[in-house]
Design a protein around this motif. Structure first.
Motif, short mmCIF file in Angstrom:
data_model
loop_
_atom_site.label_atom_id
_atom_site.label_comp_id
_atom_site.label_asym_id
_atom_site.label_seq_id
_atom_site.Cartn_x
_atom_site.Cartn_y
_atom_site.Cartn_z
N GLY A 1 0.82 -1.21 0.00
CA GLY A 1 0.00 0.00 0.00
C GLY A 1 0.85 1.25 0.00
N PRO A 2 0.20 2.42 -0.09
CA PRO A 2 0.92 3.69 -0.21
C PRO A 2 1.28 4.33 1.12
N MET A 3 2.40 5.05 1.12
CA MET A 3 2.80 5.91 2.22
C MET A 3 3.12 7.26 1.61
N ALA A 4 2.49 8.33 2.12
CA ALA A 4 2.57 9.61 1.43
C ALA A 4 2.45 10.77 2.41
N ARG A 5 2.68 11.97 1.86
CA ARG A 5 2.62 13.18 2.69
C ARG A 5 1.19 13.63 2.92
N THR A 6 0.28 13.32 2.00
CA THR A 6 -1.12 13.75 2.11
C THR A 6 -2.04 12.60 1.77
N VAL A 7 -3.31 12.75 2.14
CA VAL A 7 -4.31 11.74 1.83
C VAL A 7 -4.51 11.62 0.32
N LEU A 8 -4.56 12.74 -0.38
CA LEU A 8 -4.73 12.71 -1.83
C LEU A 8 -3.57 11.97 -2.50
N ASP A 9 -2.35 12.25 -2.06
CA ASP A 9 -1.20 11.54 -2.62
C ASP A 9 -1.33 10.04 -2.43
N ALA A 10 -1.72 9.61 -1.24
CA ALA A 10 -1.87 8.19 -0.97
C ALA A 10 -2.92 7.57 -1.89
N ALA A 11 -4.01 8.30 -2.11
CA ALA A 11 -5.07 7.81 -2.98
C ALA A 11 -4.59 7.66 -4.42
N LEU A 12 -3.83 8.64 -4.91
CA LEU A 12 -3.32 8.59 -6.27
C LEU A 12 -2.37 7.40 -6.47
N LEU A 13 -1.50 7.18 -5.49
CA LEU A 13 -0.56 6.07 -5.59
C LEU A 13 -1.28 4.73 -5.48
N HIS A 14 -2.27 4.67 -4.61
CA HIS A 14 -3.07 3.44 -4.44
C HIS A 14 -3.79 3.09 -5.74
N GLU A 15 -4.37 4.07 -6.40
CA GLU A 15 -5.07 3.81 -7.66
C GLU A 15 -4.13 3.22 -8.71
N ALA A 16 -2.86 3.63 -8.67
CA ALA A 16 -1.91 3.17 -9.67
C ALA A 16 -1.52 1.71 -9.48
N ILE A 17 -1.53 1.23 -8.24
CA ILE A 17 -1.07 -0.14 -7.98
C ILE A 17 -2.20 -1.12 -7.77
N GLY A 18 -3.43 -0.63 -7.59
CA GLY A 18 -4.55 -1.51 -7.25
C GLY A 18 -5.16 -2.19 -8.45
N GLY A 19 -6.11 -3.08 -8.17
CA GLY A 19 -6.85 -3.77 -9.22
C GLY A 19 -6.51 -5.23 -9.34
N HIS A 20 -7.38 -5.97 -10.02
CA HIS A 20 -7.25 -7.41 -10.15
C HIS A 20 -5.98 -7.81 -10.89
N ASP A 21 -5.39 -8.92 -10.44
CA ASP A 21 -4.19 -9.46 -11.07
C ASP A 21 -4.33 -10.98 -11.19
N PRO A 22 -4.43 -11.52 -12.40
CA PRO A 22 -4.57 -12.97 -12.56
C PRO A 22 -3.35 -13.75 -12.09
N LEU A 23 -2.22 -13.08 -11.87
CA LEU A 23 -1.03 -13.76 -11.37
C LEU A 23 -1.09 -14.01 -9.87
N ASP A 24 -2.06 -13.43 -9.19
CA ASP A 24 -2.21 -13.57 -7.74
C ASP A 24 -3.52 -14.31 -7.46
N SER A 25 -3.44 -15.50 -6.92
CA SER A 25 -4.64 -16.31 -6.70
C SER A 25 -5.55 -15.73 -5.63
N THR A 26 -5.05 -14.81 -4.80
CA THR A 26 -5.88 -14.17 -3.78
C THR A 26 -6.42 -12.82 -4.23
N SER A 27 -6.14 -12.43 -5.47
CA SER A 27 -6.56 -11.13 -5.97
C SER A 27 -8.08 -11.09 -6.17
N ILE A 28 -8.70 -10.02 -5.72
CA ILE A 28 -10.14 -9.84 -5.86
C ILE A 28 -10.45 -9.28 -7.25
N ASP A 29 -11.36 -9.92 -7.95
CA ASP A 29 -11.73 -9.47 -9.30
C ASP A 29 -12.79 -8.39 -9.18
N ALA A 30 -12.32 -7.20 -8.84
CA ALA A 30 -13.22 -6.05 -8.67
C ALA A 30 -12.46 -4.80 -9.09
#
Length: 509
Positions: free
Chosen positions: A213-242
């Motif tokens: 997850g993200p670590m950032a100076r502001t809440v908005l920064d954390a949200a922007l970084l989180h959006e970039a790394i989040g989402g379903h990944d078929p390479l991870d069997s525990t990944s949520i398809d959402a």
């Protein structure tokens, strides 16, 4: 100019890049200069490659994409994230010098977003620790007070961002290792819903708990970084398809300061009424002030009891070491990493034993022994099985709590950052640093830590927990609190951090 750049939040840097006020090369060089000047004392990085970083920044500038999305903005990665061709050690001697042949999904997505990798940050070995004193390479110090810990296990990431050696960073959270260091260094740190950010390419500690997850100076920064790394990944069997929730927009909406209709539950068992043993008075006072701010923005506040939360600490320290004892069995000196004693006179078992004895640190060995014992014949049901039952009870308490309120809140940590060395010889006291963060990890629900003031001149964190996949709710409430506090003090939280004179260059591998 470089000092101004390195104390700006990432959203501001994004706008400056887009407007042509700087270039990715200038921005990257500013951070590299500061790393060279200050990290010898701070110890936040394990590996920095200036040539590679500037080469990537040059390519982004030449493509004309800097400022579009995350393009051109530097980032730091915790050394647990597998990164192609870049030394990745998980803070352990057993992986010293290992350069992975592939990118983990988090690293790949940041690369696809055209971020610039500054380097790999220090951490407790295999993410086992709460102070970053268990790194096999160096101790990391807290920028607020160099004689105190920066939290752990993501202490390198937290120290780098707080000190202006990176605009934001990736951490990982197994039992609080994003939120706890964020709280102790005055940052925003978010543990996403389990399975909503891919674990593919994260060197595993505890597979049912680990989450990047993200670590950032502001809440908005954390949200922007989180959006970039989040989402379903078929390479991870525990990944949520959402789909990834709209997090940045939630943060912007929350900054408007209207929380009318929001129901906030103060967790009784986490520093609420009657459960204050072990909590510093200054921490509880700052958290109470934050709750009052939420009320002032229209939130309805009540106390919520979650009885099983009192059992989270012992349950976690049975489940996590048990999974670690299995995950770390792959480090045997045979396939990759350190190999000790292979002189032709020893058999394979001896080589494996010598490799693990020299390659693992004391805390890793302690947890492997504890986990192996808990999983052993005759003890499995009495220990590991019971801990899993407690985990179910904790999840039920969250369900019951969210039937009454929209978010649950607590201190992120019971105390402010403690002095270096003060808990190294007391594992139980060290483990207690995660007291407030463990329930959300065991239940897999999202939780965010946001600064809520100072106690004795050191940061205090405020934790906001939401139902699974309601990460956007965490960001909305955190942004509202952040905006209200910034308005009250007339400045951003990290502007209160005492600035030190730059140290001589050096100290970066």
């Amino acid at each position: 100019m470089s000092r101004d750049l390195t104390t700006s939040d990432a959203a501001t840097l994004q706008a400056v890049l887009l407007e042509g006020g700087t270039t990715s090369v200038e921005l990257t060089q500013a951070y590299l200069d500061r790393i060279a000047a200050e990290d010898a004392e701070l110890g936040s990085y394990l590996h920095v490659d200036p040539e590679a970083a500037l080469g990537r920044a040059t390519a982004i500038d030449e493509a004309g994409t800097a400022g579009t999305g995350l393009a051109g903005i530097p980032v730091a990665l915790k050394d647990v994230v597998v990164t192609q061709g870049v030394p990745t050690t998980s803070g352990s001697r057993i992986l010293e010098g290992w350069e992975p042949p592939y990118d983990g999904t988090v690293a790949a997505r940041l690369k696809a977003a055209d971020t610039v990798l500054l380097g790999k940050t220090n951490m407790d070995e295999f993410a086992m620790g709460s102070s970053t004193e268990n790194s096999a390479y160096r101790v990391t110090r807290n920028p607020w007070d160099p004689e105190r810990i920066p939290g752990g296990s993501s202490g390198g990431s937290s120290a780098a961002v707080a000190a202006g050696l990176a605009p934001w960073a990736i951490g990982t959270d197994t039992g609080g290792s994003i939120r706890q260091p964020a709280a102790l260094t005055g940052l925003v740190g978010h543990k996403p819903t389990y399975g909503s950010v891919s674990r593919y390419g994260l060197i595993a500690f505890s597979s049912s708990l680990d989450q990047a997850g993200p670590m950032a100076r502001t809440v908005l920064d954390a949200a922007l970084l989180h959006e970039a790394i989040g989402g379903h990944d078929p390479l991870d069997s525990t990944s949520i398809d959402a789909p990834v929730p709209v997090l940045a927009e939630s943060a912007r909406r929350g900054a408007g300061g209207d929380l009318s209709g929001l129901r906030v539950g103060i967790v009784r068992e986490l520093g609420g009424e009657g459960h204050t043993d072990g909590y510093e008075e200054g921490v509880l006072a700052r958290v109470a002030e934050a709750v009052a701010l939420l009320e002032g923005m229209g939130a309805e506040v009540r106390e919520v009891s979650c009885p099983a939360f009192d059992l989270a600490l012992p349950a976690y320290y049975l489940i996590a070491p048990s999974e670690a004892s299995s995950n770390l069995s792959r480090f045997d000196g045979v396939r990759y990493g350190l190999r000790v004693g292979d002189d032709g006179d020893r058999d394979l078992d001896e080589v494996m034993a010598l490799t693990r004895e020299q390659g693992f640190g004391a805390e890793v060995k302690r947890r492997i022994i504890l986990g192996t014992y808990a999983l052993s014949s005759g003890y499995y049901e009495a220990y590991y099985g019971q801990a899993q039952k407690v985990r179910t009870l904790i999840s039920r308490d969250f369900t019951a709590g969210f039937d009454q309120v929209d978010v649950l809140v607590s201190p992120t940590t019971p105390t402010v950052a403690f002095p270096l060395g003060s808990r190294v010889d007391d594992p139980v006291a060290m483990y207690a640093a995660d007291l407030c963060t463990l329930p959300a990890s065991l239940a897999g629900v999202p939780a965010i830590s946001v600064p809520c003031g100072l106690s004795d001149g050191l940061p205090v964190g405020f934790q906001i927990m939401a139902p699974a996949l309601a990460d956007d709710r965490c960001y909305q409430v955190a942004a509202a609190l952040e905006a209200a506090q910034d308005a009250a003090r007339g400045s951003r939280f990290l502007d209160q951090l005492p600035r030190r004179d730059a140290q001589p260059a050096g100290g970066v591998a």
